[in-house]
Write an enzyme that holds these catalytic residues in place. Structure first.
Site, mmCIF file in Angstrom:
data_model
loop_
_atom_site.group_PDB
_atom_site.id
_atom_site.type_symbol
_atom_site.label_atom_id
_atom_site.label_comp_id
_atom_site.label_asym_id
_atom_site.label_seq_id
_atom_site.Cartn_x
_atom_site.Cartn_y
_atom_site.Cartn_z
ATOM 1 N N SER A 1 0.836 -1.197 0.000
ATOM 2 C CA SER A 1 0.000 0.000 0.000
ATOM 3 C C SER A 1 0.870 1.246 0.000
ATOM 4 O O SER A 1 2.000 1.233 0.523
ATOM 5 C CB SER A 1 -0.867 -0.034 1.264
ATOM 6 O OG SER A 1 -1.359 1.247 1.543
ATOM 7 N N TYR B 1 -2.291 -0.973 10.817
ATOM 8 C CA TYR B 1 -2.472 -1.633 9.518
ATOM 9 C C TYR B 1 -1.268 -1.326 8.616
ATOM 10 O O TYR B 1 -0.649 -2.219 8.041
ATOM 11 C CB TYR B 1 -3.777 -1.155 8.859
ATOM 12 C CG TYR B 1 -3.832 -1.442 7.388
ATOM 13 C CD1 TYR B 1 -4.065 -2.741 6.929
ATOM 14 C CD2 TYR B 1 -3.624 -0.435 6.434
ATOM 15 C CE1 TYR B 1 -4.093 -3.019 5.567
ATOM 16 C CE2 TYR B 1 -3.647 -0.707 5.083
ATOM 17 C CZ TYR B 1 -3.886 -1.993 4.649
ATOM 18 O OH TYR B 1 -3.904 -2.272 3.305
ATOM 19 N N LYS C 1 1.984 -3.643 6.758
ATOM 20 C CA LYS C 1 2.416 -3.642 5.346
ATOM 21 C C LYS C 1 3.917 -3.365 5.244
ATOM 22 O O LYS C 1 4.628 -3.992 4.466
ATOM 23 C CB LYS C 1 1.630 -2.596 4.547
ATOM 24 C CG LYS C 1 0.156 -2.927 4.379
ATOM 25 C CD LYS C 1 -0.056 -4.123 3.484
ATOM 26 C CE LYS C 1 -1.494 -4.559 3.416
ATOM 27 N NZ LYS C 1 -1.710 -5.883 2.841
HETATM 28 P P1 NAD Z 1 -10.860 -7.735 1.178
HETATM 29 O O1 NAD Z 1 -11.120 -7.728 2.636
HETATM 30 O O2 NAD Z 1 -12.023 -7.595 0.255
HETATM 31 O O3 NAD Z 1 -10.052 -9.052 0.773
HETATM 32 C C1 NAD Z 1 -9.177 -9.715 1.667
HETATM 33 C C2 NAD Z 1 -9.559 -11.176 1.666
HETATM 34 O O4 NAD Z 1 -8.701 -11.875 2.574
HETATM 35 C C3 NAD Z 1 -11.008 -11.427 2.152
HETATM 36 O O5 NAD Z 1 -11.666 -12.247 1.214
HETATM 37 C C4 NAD Z 1 -10.837 -12.133 3.496
HETATM 38 O O6 NAD Z 1 -11.879 -13.051 3.735
HETATM 39 C C5 NAD Z 1 -9.491 -12.802 3.331
HETATM 40 N N1 NAD Z 1 -8.739 -13.048 4.582
HETATM 41 C C6 NAD Z 1 -8.535 -12.183 5.618
HETATM 42 N N2 NAD Z 1 -7.769 -12.775 6.558
HETATM 43 C C7 NAD Z 1 -7.478 -14.027 6.101
HETATM 44 C C8 NAD Z 1 -6.734 -15.111 6.616
HETATM 45 N N3 NAD Z 1 -6.123 -15.026 7.815
HETATM 46 N N4 NAD Z 1 -6.638 -16.255 5.890
HETATM 47 C C9 NAD Z 1 -7.265 -16.348 4.679
HETATM 48 N N5 NAD Z 1 -7.991 -15.354 4.151
HETATM 49 C C10 NAD Z 1 -8.099 -14.202 4.850
HETATM 50 O O7 NAD Z 1 -9.769 -6.602 0.883
HETATM 51 P P2 NAD Z 1 -9.267 -5.990 -0.491
HETATM 52 O O8 NAD Z 1 -9.703 -4.576 -0.550
HETATM 53 O O9 NAD Z 1 -9.562 -6.899 -1.610
HETATM 54 O O10 NAD Z 1 -7.701 -5.973 -0.202
HETATM 55 C C11 NAD Z 1 -6.848 -7.028 -0.599
HETATM 56 C C12 NAD Z 1 -5.445 -6.734 -0.123
HETATM 57 O O11 NAD Z 1 -5.029 -5.483 -0.646
HETATM 58 C C13 NAD Z 1 -5.299 -6.618 1.386
HETATM 59 O O12 NAD Z 1 -4.080 -7.209 1.771
HETATM 60 C C14 NAD Z 1 -5.279 -5.132 1.634
HETATM 61 O O13 NAD Z 1 -4.575 -4.795 2.803
HETATM 62 C C15 NAD Z 1 -4.542 -4.655 0.399
HETATM 63 N N6 NAD Z 1 -4.835 -3.246 0.070
HETATM 64 C C16 NAD Z 1 -6.134 -2.859 -0.089
HETATM 65 C C17 NAD Z 1 -6.420 -1.523 -0.364
HETATM 66 C C18 NAD Z 1 -7.861 -1.064 -0.511
HETATM 67 O O14 NAD Z 1 -8.093 0.143 -0.433
HETATM 68 N N7 NAD Z 1 -8.817 -1.929 -0.740
HETATM 69 C C19 NAD Z 1 -5.378 -0.597 -0.475
HETATM 70 C C20 NAD Z 1 -4.058 -1.042 -0.317
HETATM 71 C C21 NAD Z 1 -3.806 -2.375 -0.043
#
Ligand code: NAD
Ligand code: UDP
Length: 339
Positions: A125, A150, A154
């Site tokens: 991120s 959070y 990262k």
């Molecule tokens: P999301 O919550 O929709 O997807 C994350 C998935 O991981 C979910 O399906 C959840 O059920 C699963 N999960 C969580 N903990 C778990 C575990 N211990 N074991 C197995 N599965 C697990 O989030 P997203 O928006 O799709 O984000 C995906 C990734 O991108 C994350 O790592 C997030 O930190 C990163 N990210 C997201 C954003 C954003 O704004 N959406 C920005 C920067 C980084």
């Protein structure tokens, strides 16, 4: 074509990436504990692509569950989305965030190593740039401690991945530093489906538009920006998903650990989001201005030239596309995957 394990593949960015991977001809195995998602997203991915994927319900913190997947499938590479992502929640329950994000990632690396799989794309991120770097952020700027737990996870994971790649030449790792993902697949069949009250701007706007929330609160109108509201670099989730396909292809070919910013490079204000959403979708979003949210930076955006030059990645969708597609998803699925 490769066989790719997608942790967290049922989630928002993961499900869109599965579509792009399948369309590019890869085989996909999703590993997700469904703690923040629904298996319905994967049914829809399969309908959209007319292709099948394998779904394994499991938790990245648990060695046996992960090891079994690597034993049952000859995985070539891993795209690692799984983790917890709510900034505010991470301040209240840091240990849970350290467990899922940091311990979970360590377990994943251990299981990969055991299985002889060394190609990894990690969801990082823009938060790793901390509070001091000027925008546009460039990948070789010094990183610093983000102001929330959070973001800390990262940064920690990035640093661990850098170190294992230095120590063991077989690793090939992509750190994709996302800016602000918004939008949805153009079909409106998959999209962002937050549980409870959304923390992020875009799902909040669409839930106001659909009548699930009364009004949008804009956090702060006295920032040193053109219109006084914060500026961010919003990126269409389908463009972001495509960056993963390019990154995994790049990493299957090369060694080492490399970071890439995934943003448009264009700063857009919170007020512009509200006003453009209203214009594109012809809906009024009742809005109030409230005090600043603790921890928000006034503005940040990407220098995305490295991803362009090295991955051949170029964002294709406009701000208008992002806002129309977000609304199309919400309109077709007023209660997310539950409807
Ligand atoms: P999301 O919550 O929709 O997807 C994350 C998935 O991981 C979910 O399906 C959840 O059920 C699963 N999960 C969580 N903990 C778990 C575990 N211990 N074991 C197995 N599965 C697990 O989030 P997203 O928006 O799709 O984000 C995906 C990734 O991108 C994350 O790592 C997030 O930190 C990163 N990210 C997201 C954003 C954003 O704004 N959406 C920005 C920067 C980084
Ligand atoms: N924001 C807002 N109202 C909301 C949610 C977010 O004004 O209900 C603002 C927030 O202050 C920030 C921008 O929208 O300036 C993007 O916030 P988000 O949480 O979506 O992403 P962040 O940039 O914090 O990762």
């Amino acid at each position: 074509m490769a066989k790719i394990l997608v942790t967290g593949g049922a989630g928002y960015i993961g499900s869109h990436t599965c579509v792009e991977l399948l369309n590019a001809g890869h085989e996909v195995i999703v590993f997700d504990n469904l703690s923040n998602s629904s298996e319905e997203s994967l049914n829809r991915v399969q309908q959209l692509t007319n292709k099948t994927l394998v779904f394994v319900q499991g938790d990245i913190r648990f060695e046996k569950e992960l090891d079994q997947v690597f034993q049952e499938h000859k995985i070539d590479a891993v795209i690692h989305f799984a983790g917890l992502k709510a900034v505010g929640e991470s301040q209240k329950i840091p240990l849970t965030y350290f467990d899922h994000n940091i311990a979970g990632s360590i377990q994943l690396m251990k299981s990969m190593e055991k299985a002889g799989v060394f190609t990894l794309v990690f969801s990082s991120s823009a938060t790793v740039y901390g509070e001091l770097n000027p925008s546009p952020y460039q990948e070789d700027m010094p990183l610093s401690l983000p102001n929330n737990n959070y973001g800390y996870t990262k940064l920690m994971i990035e640093q661990m991945l850098q170190k294992i790649a230095l120590a063991e030449m077989r690793w090939s790792i992509a750190l994709l530093r996302y800016f602000n993902p918004v939008g949805a697949h153009q079909s409106g069949q998959i999209g962002e489906d937050p549980q409870g009250t959304p923390n992020n701007l875009m799902p909040y706007v669409t839930q106001v538009a659909i009548g699930r929330r009364e009004k949008l609160s804009i956090f702060g109108s006295d920032y040193p920006t053109a219109d006084g509201t914060c500026e961010r670099d919003f990126i269409h989730v389908v463009d972001l998903a495509k960056a993963h396909v390019l990154a995994v292809t790049n990493r299957l070919d090369q060694q080492g650990c490399r970071a890439w910013n995934i943003g448009t490079g264009i700063p857009i204000s919170v007020l512009q989001i509200k006003e453009t959403f209203e214009k594109v979708n012809r809906i009024v979003i009742p809005t109030e201005f409230v005090h600043r949210r603790v921890g928000d930076l006034a503005a940040f955006y990407a220098d995305a030239s490295r991803a362009k030059n090295e991955l051949g990645w170029r964002p294709q969708y406009t701000l208008e596309d992002m806002l129309a597609d977000s609304w199309n998803w919400q309109k077709q699925n007023p209660n997310g995957y539950k409807s």
